[in-house]
Scaffold this active site. Structure first.
Site, PDB file in Angstrom:
ATOM      1  N   ASP A   1      74.704  44.790  54.464  1.00 34.39           N
ATOM      2  CA  ASP A   1      73.744  45.093  55.537  1.00 34.39           C
ATOM      3  C   ASP A   1      72.513  45.776  54.937  1.00 34.39           C
ATOM      4  O   ASP A   1      71.918  46.674  55.532  1.00 34.39           O
ATOM      5  CB  ASP A   1      74.374  45.969  56.617  1.00 34.39           C
TER       6      ASP A   1
ATOM      7  N   HIS B   1      77.184  40.170  65.156  1.00 33.22           N
ATOM      8  CA  HIS B   1      77.110  41.627  65.039  1.00 33.22           C
ATOM      9  C   HIS B   1      78.047  42.226  66.092  1.00 33.22           C
ATOM     10  O   HIS B   1      77.864  42.002  67.285  1.00 33.22           O
ATOM     11  CB  HIS B   1      75.671  42.081  65.277  1.00 33.22           C
TER      12      HIS B   1
END
Length: 392
Positions: free
Chosen positions: A285, A195
């Site tokens: 996501d 991330h």
């Protein structure tokens, strides 16, 4: 049952032209120019004139158990349901924990993954979460990856973000080494999903690990790479050193107004700057919390990621940013499957029957099969999760 699809333009994701596709059970049996069946066995023939046939989409980052929440307990996002993925053409998801590895656990993640698999979806998972030291299901990351089928790597480990554990180069290198070796021992990729937050250092930590250790840069798979133009340029450098980068299709109007690039735009930009089309991916996501922070990292709003954004970005890439169908498909089929070590994302005889038929004008999925199971027909989910039918 045999199913024969005739008359579609087939992308595998390489464009094969107008050919026929025959599948039965969970496997594709043949892809040929003109397949005829002379049998007393029952089979269905589908006239797919005006349609495009592609592999099922591979969504490489989905929060199937929900994400968040950065605004307290009430802001924890809900779990994903089967039709959230299937109606958008997604037949494979890769699940991960995020900021919250306390109320969202790996036990819950694996249980949800197994449930979705029972309902017909292909589901893989990452061990760990945003934070180091790594949270594991067994006594070690190595054992998670080696002995639990669903675990294929670790992540999404957060860097360049005020919500990360602020990992050092040594800590990240150790995790990458463990994941890599466990993958080697179990025949998996052992990919480290990263991330990337909005902090200015961006990918610096990944470049440092690659420069100072023997860990190859391609072991890391950074996502959210479309946060701003500077990060996209860093991503181009990352690709030129052999890595693969991922663009997030779920976003907010606030972030787009403050420098984030739409995933389709970032994809087109990188292709125009000479990045190999095998090194670019997009993911949704889905069901993540999408917190909106001001310049002091104070929460000022929140949205939720949507799996359907992956389909939207594919359509935008082709219709707005002039990316070829083949290249746009690669970014959501064969490319993420390859970097994650999955035998998914392509159409071939003997391969899994993950197949979608999309309208050649609207690009909306009309029919979806996952491992040969018919999940969507005429744009409608005909197979739903056990509790999706319950109305409130």
């Amino acid at each position: 049952m045999f199913t024969l699809i005739k008359g579609a333009q087939v992308y595998a994701p390489k464009h094969l032209g107008k050919v026929d596709v025959l599948f039965a059970g969970t496997k594709v049996l043949a892809i040929e120019s003109n397949i005829t069946l002379d049998s007393n066995l029952h089979f269905d023939t589908i006239n797919a004139q005006g349609m495009i046939l592609t592999p099922g989409f591979v969504d490489s980052l989905v929060h199937i158990t929900g994400g968040g929440g950065e605004a307290g307990f009430a802001s924890r996002t809900p779990e994903m349901q089967l039709s959230d993925a299937s109606t958008s053409g997604i037949t494979t998801v890769v699940a991960a924990l995020g900021t919250d590895s306390s109320s969202r656990s790996l036990h819950n993640l694996i249980a949800k993954a197994k449930g979705l698999k029972e309902e017909g979806l292909n589901v893989f998972c990452h061990s760990g979460s945003y934070h180091l030291p790594v949270t594991t299901l067994t006594d070690s990351l190595t054992n998670d990856i080696m002995y639990i089928d669903e675990f294929i790597g670790v992540g999404e480990v957060a860097i360049a973000d005020h919500r990360s554990s602020q990992p050092t180069m040594q800590q990240l290198a150790e995790v990458a080494s463990q994941s890599r070796v466990a993958g080697m021992l179990s025949g998996k990729a052992g990919t480290v999903s990263i991330h990337i937050g909005p902090s200015k250092e961006g990918l610096d930590l990944l470049f440092e690990v690659a420069d100072k250790t023997d860990i190859p840069i391609k072991q890391f798979y950074p996502t959210h790479m479309n946060r701003n133009s500077d990060l996209v340029m860093q991503g181009i450098k990352f690709c030129k050193q052999g890595g693969v980068i991922d663009f997030t299709t779920s976003t907010t109007d606030h972030d787009l107004a403050h420098g984030e690039l739409a995933a389709a735009e970032a994809l087109a930009f990188c292709l125009s700057h000479g990045v190999n089309d095998t090194q670019l991916t997009m993911s949704s996501d889905g069901h993540a919390s999408l917190p909106i922070f001001n310049e002091e990292n104070e929460l000022i709003g929140m949205d939720i990621g949507k799996e359907s954004s992956l389909l939207d970005a594919f359509i935008q890439a082709v219709q707005i940013f002039n990316v070829s169908i083949e290249q746009a498909l690669m970014s959501i089929t064969s490319n993420p499957a390859k970097v994650l070590g999955l035998n998914k994302g392509t159409l071939k005889a003997g391969g899994d029957a993950d197949i979608i038929l999309i309208d050649e004008k609207s690009f909306i999925p009309q029919e979806v099969w996952s491992n040969g199971k018919h999940l969507v027909s005429k744009q409608q989910a005909i197979s739903k999760g056990m509790f999706e039918h319950i109305s409130r």
